[in-house]
Design a protein around this motif. Structure first.
Motif, PDB file in Angstrom:
ATOM      1  N   GLN A 506       0.841  -1.202   0.000  1.00 13.38           N
ATOM      2  CA  GLN A 506       0.000   0.000   0.000  1.00 13.38           C
ATOM      3  C   GLN A 506       0.874   1.248   0.000  1.00 13.38           C
ATOM      4  O   GLN A 506       0.574   2.233  -0.690  1.00 13.38           O
ATOM      5  CB  GLN A 506      -0.934  -0.001   1.212  1.00 13.38           C
ATOM      6  CG  GLN A 506      -1.920   1.165   1.206  1.00 13.38           C
ATOM      7  CD  GLN A 506      -2.907   1.090   2.363  1.00 13.38           C
ATOM      8  OE1 GLN A 506      -3.038   0.076   3.035  1.00 13.38           O
ATOM      9  NE2 GLN A 506      -3.614   2.197   2.603  1.00 13.38           N
ATOM     10  N   SER A 507       1.974   1.206   0.748  1.00 12.18           N
ATOM     11  CA  SER A 507       2.909   2.342   0.748  1.00 12.18           C
ATOM     12  C   SER A 507       3.509   2.539  -0.634  1.00 12.18           C
ATOM     13  O   SER A 507       3.647   3.681  -1.112  1.00 12.18           O
ATOM     14  CB  SER A 507       4.031   2.091   1.770  1.00 12.18           C
ATOM     15  OG  SER A 507       3.520   2.001   3.072  1.00 12.18           O
ATOM     16  N   PHE A 508       3.864   1.450  -1.301  1.00 13.15           N
ATOM     17  CA  PHE A 508       4.457   1.576  -2.633  1.00 13.15           C
ATOM     18  C   PHE A 508       3.469   2.178  -3.625  1.00 13.15           C
ATOM     19  O   PHE A 508       3.809   3.085  -4.389  1.00 13.15           O
ATOM     20  CB  PHE A 508       4.926   0.204  -3.142  1.00 13.15           C
ATOM     21  CG  PHE A 508       5.553   0.274  -4.506  1.00 13.15           C
ATOM     22  CD1 PHE A 508       6.883   0.610  -4.646  1.00 13.15           C
ATOM     23  CD2 PHE A 508       4.805   0.049  -5.651  1.00 13.15           C
ATOM     24  CE1 PHE A 508       7.473   0.711  -5.905  1.00 13.15           C
ATOM     25  CE2 PHE A 508       5.367   0.142  -6.909  1.00 13.15           C
ATOM     26  CZ  PHE A 508       6.706   0.476  -7.039  1.00 13.15           C
ATOM     27  N   PHE A 509       2.229   1.683  -3.604  1.00 13.35           N
ATOM     28  CA  PHE A 509       1.238   2.220  -4.530  1.00 13.35           C
ATOM     29  C   PHE A 509       0.937   3.687  -4.236  1.00 13.35           C
ATOM     30  O   PHE A 509       0.653   4.469  -5.149  1.00 13.35           O
ATOM     31  CB  PHE A 509      -0.042   1.381  -4.479  1.00 13.35           C
ATOM     32  CG  PHE A 509      -0.079   0.289  -5.500  1.00 13.35           C
ATOM     33  CD1 PHE A 509      -0.216   0.576  -6.848  1.00 13.35           C
ATOM     34  CD2 PHE A 509       0.022  -1.042  -5.126  1.00 13.35           C
ATOM     35  CE1 PHE A 509      -0.256  -0.431  -7.800  1.00 13.35           C
ATOM     36  CE2 PHE A 509      -0.010  -2.056  -6.068  1.00 13.35           C
ATOM     37  CZ  PHE A 509      -0.145  -1.754  -7.417  1.00 13.35           C
ATOM     38  N   THR A 510       0.994   4.064  -2.974  1.00 11.92           N
ATOM     39  CA  THR A 510       0.805   5.483  -2.631  1.00 11.92           C
ATOM     40  C   THR A 510       1.896   6.340  -3.271  1.00 11.92           C
ATOM     41  O   THR A 510       1.620   7.381  -3.870  1.00 11.92           O
ATOM     42  CB  THR A 510       0.820   5.664  -1.105  1.00 11.92           C
ATOM     43  OG1 THR A 510      -0.247   4.912  -0.524  1.00 11.92           O
ATOM     44  CG2 THR A 510       0.665   7.125  -0.724  1.00 11.92           C
ATOM     45  N   ALA A 511       3.133   5.891  -3.129  1.00 12.96           N
ATOM     46  CA  ALA A 511       4.252   6.634  -3.725  1.00 12.96           C
ATOM     47  C   ALA A 511       4.135   6.670  -5.243  1.00 12.96           C
ATOM     48  O   ALA A 511       4.360   7.724  -5.872  1.00 12.96           O
ATOM     49  CB  ALA A 511       5.570   5.986  -3.309  1.00 12.96           C
ATOM     50  N   ASN A 569       8.123   7.575   1.680  1.00 10.74           N
ATOM     51  CA  ASN A 569       9.261   8.438   1.369  1.00 10.74           C
ATOM     52  C   ASN A 569      10.381   7.670   0.683  1.00 10.74           C
ATOM     53  O   ASN A 569      11.001   8.143  -0.274  1.00 10.74           O
ATOM     54  CB  ASN A 569       9.791   9.089   2.656  1.00 10.74           C
ATOM     55  CG  ASN A 569       8.768   9.995   3.311  1.00 10.74           C
ATOM     56  OD1 ASN A 569       7.891  10.546   2.641  1.00 10.74           O
ATOM     57  ND2 ASN A 569       8.864  10.153   4.616  1.00 10.74           N
ATOM     58  N   LEU A 570      10.640   6.470   1.182  1.00 15.79           N
ATOM     59  CA  LEU A 570      11.698   5.662   0.592  1.00 15.79           C
ATOM     60  C   LEU A 570      11.375   5.320  -0.864  1.00 15.79           C
ATOM     61  O   LEU A 570      12.226   5.433  -1.753  1.00 15.79           O
ATOM     62  CB  LEU A 570      11.885   4.388   1.416  1.00 15.79           C
ATOM     63  CG  LEU A 570      12.981   3.432   0.951  1.00 15.79           C
ATOM     64  CD1 LEU A 570      13.756   2.878   2.130  1.00 15.79           C
ATOM     65  CD2 LEU A 570      12.383   2.274   0.156  1.00 15.79           C
ATOM     66  N   PHE A 571      10.112   4.911  -1.115  1.00 17.50           N
ATOM     67  CA  PHE A 571       9.739   4.548  -2.488  1.00 17.50           C
ATOM     68  C   PHE A 571       9.720   5.776  -3.408  1.00 17.50           C
ATOM     69  O   PHE A 571      10.011   5.662  -4.596  1.00 17.50           O
ATOM     70  CB  PHE A 571       8.389   3.847  -2.498  1.00 17.50           C
ATOM     71  CG  PHE A 571       8.440   2.442  -1.947  1.00 17.50           C
ATOM     72  CD1 PHE A 571       9.381   1.534  -2.400  1.00 17.50           C
ATOM     73  CD2 PHE A 571       7.527   2.022  -0.979  1.00 17.50           C
ATOM     74  CE1 PHE A 571       9.423   0.232  -1.898  1.00 17.50           C
ATOM     75  CE2 PHE A 571       7.565   0.727  -0.481  1.00 17.50           C
ATOM     76  CZ  PHE A 571       8.517  -0.164  -0.933  1.00 17.50           C
ATOM     77  N   LEU A 572       9.385   6.935  -2.860  1.00 17.38           N
ATOM     78  CA  LEU A 572       9.473   8.164  -3.658  1.00 17.38           C
ATOM     79  C   LEU A 572      10.912   8.402  -4.112  1.00 17.38           C
ATOM     80  O   LEU A 572      11.169   8.759  -5.265  1.00 17.38           O
ATOM     81  CB  LEU A 572       8.978   9.367  -2.852  1.00 17.38           C
ATOM     82  CG  LEU A 572       7.465   9.498  -2.653  1.00 17.38           C
ATOM     83  CD1 LEU A 572       7.154  10.637  -1.685  1.00 17.38           C
ATOM     84  CD2 LEU A 572       6.757   9.726  -3.979  1.00 17.38           C
ATOM     85  N   ALA A 636      19.212   7.264   5.727  1.00 20.28           N
ATOM     86  CA  ALA A 636      20.233   6.523   4.980  1.00 20.28           C
ATOM     87  C   ALA A 636      19.576   5.636   3.917  1.00 20.28           C
ATOM     88  O   ALA A 636      20.073   5.519   2.794  1.00 20.28           O
ATOM     89  CB  ALA A 636      21.068   5.679   5.940  1.00 20.28           C
ATOM     90  N   ARG A 637      18.447   5.017   4.268  1.00 21.66           N
ATOM     91  CA  ARG A 637      17.720   4.198   3.293  1.00 21.66           C
ATOM     92  C   ARG A 637      17.287   5.043   2.089  1.00 21.66           C
ATOM     93  O   ARG A 637      17.423   4.623   0.935  1.00 21.66           O
ATOM     94  CB  ARG A 637      16.476   3.589   3.949  1.00 21.66           C
ATOM     95  CG  ARG A 637      16.718   2.484   4.955  1.00 21.66           C
ATOM     96  CD  ARG A 637      15.407   2.066   5.584  1.00 21.66           C
ATOM     97  NE  ARG A 637      15.553   0.976   6.530  1.00 21.66           N
ATOM     98  CZ  ARG A 637      14.544   0.484   7.247  1.00 21.66           C
ATOM     99  NH1 ARG A 637      13.333   1.021   7.144  1.00 21.66           N
ATOM    100  NH2 ARG A 637      14.753  -0.516   8.077  1.00 21.66           N
ATOM    101  N   CYS A 638      16.744   6.206   2.398  1.00 29.56           N
ATOM    102  CA  CYS A 638      16.256   7.074   1.319  1.00 29.56           C
ATOM    103  C   CYS A 638      17.401   7.525   0.419  1.00 29.56           C
ATOM    104  O   CYS A 638      17.275   7.524  -0.812  1.00 29.56           O
ATOM    105  CB  CYS A 638      15.530   8.290   1.905  1.00 29.56           C
ATOM    106  SG  CYS A 638      13.927   7.916   2.644  1.00 29.56           S
TER     107      CYS A 638
END
Length: 904
Positions: A506-511, A569-572, A636-638
């Protein structure tokens, strides 16, 4: 009433004299009548006549009259039924015990049919749970993957209330034993871990084990709830406990009141699982839970849930609660804390062998993982491992795949791939290029993305049918597999509700929606950075409150986990990275994409600068230590997800310290890749502390690029094995700049100890080595002894709690006769006896450097202590010889007692 017993074994007399007791305590007449009819002790007509009586008491009187007329054999079988169906006749247990009923062989051989409502309901629950848990449904509803063929335990660790590990658990059946109990009054087993660690699948495995009779045999009722679905209830919903149990699991077919009465009477026969405690927060205030005085009272379902958890309702029942790391549960409720660590090396091998049936394919996958530690580290998280394996399986290119040929596969890459797999699978197996797939299915991605985005602001993870239809999501889209149906919690059997197969999806699809939707401006794009922004001081204070203010838990938001927003944020960062431009330019105009990329980069710089500027600092040894926290890991991940060296260099400049402390930050092995990416771009040497995380051997391999910069490496309490230590030896001896090596409480044996000894031998600047709490034994101690004999600068060595006996102790003592650098040696909690004390005494006579020798909690007696005390007459340097918790008899006349430098 006084219970009567016969002088001789007359069952008619026994029934006659205890008639009123039986009339008062027998509640179930159907079971008696059915069995009496089945074996010819009662005719069908007689049974029908008895059933016409209006009260249970009258029916029991008629049955007693009947068996009395039928004689001794009928009376004996009557009592035999009571004895064989304890669920129905539990009120007679004491009576049956008192009469010491022993049926004859003839009666014992007669089969008793148990048609009691409690037993029938328990069977129904098992049948439904067996069906529901047979296939893996956590990740996809389209595929029928058998749980038994795909489930593998991840690494599970018992954790005390100070976040210290107390050992591993290998068996789900042991959750309720006495090992690792931190609160005898608590009734809840609290299982936590990061997103994707397999918490939901573990609950499903427990259900399956119970339903199939493989474990928890003393449990009659297993009720399972998903906490996220409690938010479906409106604020004014009022239910009784009976409604909550029967309407939202399965309903008894016979006499629900009797079943519920049994549950209230015997709560220890009930098990509850509540999955995803962190996902309840949108409509529920933990600080304002209304009281529920009686099980028959009505209350909001969430209030009933909290009272079950606390033990105010059904005290004595077993509860298993799961949540993501960081979610706070009132300590008074928790009996045990279990942390899921994900897949270690052996777990991953087992999962590979289950997932891929052909041995040749298994070997190709394992070889590919071995050659790509970046992918291996992602596979340490079960969800990501499943996604990667599904991609392997779909593209049929396990060994030479361009898909995973890069050594820097990002999380965005694997989520883009799983969506590609699902979209291609929906097109009759037609395989298209990734660009063609995304281009053709843009509308699908936009609609599903909009649904995901619509729930994120309110942390809504379940969508009712009206929400689905209002966004024009058709049945065709629902069948793709990204969404799955969930049990309806309206109690009316209405239209289904839906949820994404995992909150991270769901987070990925949001991004993805925020990137490809042309109407989503940069304010919308970046708003989750604001939701996740927290000053280092605030995070530090929150951590302190969580650790030390449990008694005031009502002041803390237990649902403070916002990982699903951090993943957006990470997927963005991944989607708007330069390598993804080729794909995304087919979904959104390049001009729009350029604006969004620029805005994201500026926001990332601002966030990192703010965070690094305010990190708490403190002196440690010769270093200026920065106490970095969980948010630093996410940054760091981002940064790593952008795969942009320019961004990484700019961020690295802001560290402004020579020691990064990241203990207790929940860092996984894949996070080590992000940390390594950042530190490798740092211009100077630096110290790194990663104690008490979850990095294992995969994480050690992910750190390889930055070992050339590290003067301190602390990886304690991280499931590092001999394989990981081998990597450390290979890398640290290349650069020879290491000064401090911390590896305590890992899984290192005598074999790995030889690699640590190599590091000591070949790194002349090394002055601290912390190895306590491993399993090096005497062979490992001997390897250390040979190495420290002439080391030029090693000052502190800890080999506590390592299974070292007097054999290893003598080796170390002999080596110290020649060592001129070690000032502190810890050999606490080993198996050293008086046999080694002569060697230590000889060492003390000649060693002029050692100041602290700790031999606490060994097996040294007065004799050994006196031998060393006499040696101290020749040693003026040693300041502290600690023999605390050894089997010493204290007597003022003993020489060791008279020596102030010996502590006992």
């Amino acid at each position: 009433m006084e219970l009567q017993q016969p002088g001789q074994q007359s069952y008619v007399w026994l029934i006659t004299t205890n008639r009123e007791t039986l009339v008062n305590l027998i509640r179930n007449t159907e079971c008696l009548l059915e069995n009496l009819v089945d074996h010819g002790y009662c005719s069908t007509e007689e049974s029908e006549i008895i059933q016409k009586y209006s009260t249970t008491a009258d029916k029991v009187r008629q049955i007693i009259d009947l068996v009395q007329c039928k004689g001794e054999e009928a009376a004996e079988f009557f009592i035999h039924i009571l004895n064989k169906v304890p669920e129905a006749y539990y009120d007679l247990n004491s009576w049956l015990t008192k009469i010491n009923f022993q049926p004859s062989e003839q009666i014992k051989n007669l089969q008793v049919t148990n048609n009691d409502p409690v037993t029938l309901y328990s069977k129904k629950l098992k049948q439904e749970l067996c069906c529901d848990s047979k296939f893996v449904k956590s990740y996809s509803q389209r595929e029928e993957m058998k749980l038994q063929e795909t489930y593998v335990n991840s690494t599970m660790e018992l954790v005390n209330d100070k976040n210290e590990t107390m050992g591993q658990i290998n068996d789900l059946s042991s959750f309720f034993d006495d090992t690792g109990v931190i609160n005898e009054e608590g009734g809840t087993i609290f299982i936590y871990g990061d997103a994707g660690m397999g918490k939901t699948l573990l609950i499903q495995k427990m259900q399956n084990m119970w339903a199939k009779g493989e474990s928890y045999s003393d449990i009659k009722f297993f009720f399972s709830f998903s906490c996220r679905r409690f938010v479906i209830f409106s604020a004014n919903t009022q239910l009784t406990l009976k409604d909550l149990l029967f309407r939202y699991n399965c309903h008894p077919d016979n006499d629900p009141e009797e079943v519920f009465h049994y549950i209230l009477r015997f709560p220890e026969t009930v098990m509850f699982t509540f999955d995803g405690f962190d996902e309840m927060h949108s409509n529920f205030d933990l600080n304002n839970v209304p009281e529920v005085s009686l099980p028959t009272d009505t209350a909001h379902p969430a209030a009933l849930f909290m009272h079950l958890l606390s033990g105010k309702l059904l005290k004595g029942s077993r509860k298993v609660l799961t949540a993501r790391t960081g979610c706070q549960v009132p300590r008074k409720c928790v009996r045990k804390r279990i942390m899921l660590r994900g897949f270690g090396t052996e777990n991953l091998k087992e999962y590979t062998n289950l997932f891929f049936r052909e041995p040749s394919v298994q070997m190709r996958v394992l070889n590919h993982l071995e050659a790509n530690h970046n992918i291996s580290s992602l596979c340490s998280i079960p969800l990501f491992c499943w996604i990667i394996f599904k991609c392997y399986e779909h593209f049929h290119c396990i060994n030479e795949s361009h898909t995973f040929s890069s050594s820097s596969v990002t999380l965005t890459d694997i989520f883009l791939l799983i969506i590609e797999v699902y979209l291609n699978s929906s097109n009759s197996g037609t395989t298209r290029s990734q660009v063609d797939t995304y281009k053709k299915d843009r509308e699908t991605l936009q609609l599903i993305g909009k649904l995901a985005y619509s729930g994120m602001d309110n942390s809504a993870f379940v969508f009712d049918y009206d929400t689905i239809t209002s966004l024009n999501i058709s049945e065709q889209y629902l069948k793709l597999g990204f969404l799955r149906t969930v049990k309806n919690y309206d109690g009316c059997g209405g239209n289904s509700s839906f949820e994404f197969f995992h909150v991270t999806l769901q987070s990925f699809f949001t991004a993805l929606f925020l990137v490809i939707d042309r109407e989503a401006d940069t304010t919308e794009l970046l708003k989750y950075f604001g939701h996740c922004a927290q000053s280092p001081q605030q995070e530090f204070q929150l951590n302190l409150m969580m650790c030390f203010c449990a008694k005031n838990h009502n002041q803390i938001d237990p649902f403070s986990n916002i990982d699903h927003l951090q993943f957006i944020n990470l997927f963005l960062c991944g989607l708007l990275s330069k390598p993804k431009q080729v794909l995304l330019e087919h979904l959104v105009p390049p001009s729009v994409l350029k604006v969004k990329r620029k805005a994201l980069k500026q926001q990332l710089f601002r966030s990192v600068k703010f965070h690094l500027k305010h990190l708490p600092r403190s002196p440690y040894l010769e270093y200026n230590r920065v106490h970095a926290l969980t948010h630093f890991i996410w940054m760091a991940r981002c940064v790593c997800e952008t795969q942009c060296e320019k961004v990484g260099k700019k961020v690295a400049k802001g560290i402004c310290a020579d020691y990064i402390q990241l203990s207790f930050c929940g860092a996984s092995s894949s996070d080590c890749g992000a940390i390594s990416f950042l530190l490798n771009l740092y211009q100077k040497e630096i110290a790194l502390e990663l104690d008490n995380n979850n990095i294992n051997d995969y994480g050690v391999k992910e750190l390889i690029p930055c070992f050339r910069k590290l003067t301190v490496v602390r990886l304690s309490v991280n499931q590092v094995t001999d394989e990981g230590v081998k990597v450390l030896a290979e890398e640290l001896t290349k650069y020879r700049i290491i000064k401090f090596l911390g590896l305590y409480k890992n899984l290192i044996t005598d074999f790995g100890a030889k690699y640590v000894a190599q590091i000591i031998r070949e790194c002349p600047l090394l002055h601290h080595v912390m190895m306590w709490g491993n399993r090096i034994g005497d062979e490992g101690a001997q390897a250390f002894a040979e190495t420290i004999r002439n080391h030029p600068c090693l000052e502190v060595l800890s080999l506590a709690c390592n299974g070292i006996t007097s054999v290893g102790g003598r080796c170390i003592a002999d080596a110290l006769q020649h060592n001129t650098s070690i000032k502190t040696l810890w050999l606490t909690e080993n198996n050293i006896t008086d046999e080694a004390t002569e060697s230590f005494a000889e060492m003390l006579k000649v060693n002029k450097t050692l100041k602290n020798l700790w031999l606490n909690n060994n097996h040294i007696t007065n004799m050994g202590a006196n031998i060393m005390a006499e040696a101290l007459d020749h040693n003026t340097v040693l300041e502290d010889l600690s023999l605390h918790k050894n089997p010493l008899t204290l007597d003022e006349k003993e020489p060791f007692h008279m020596t102030s430098r010996i502590r006992t």
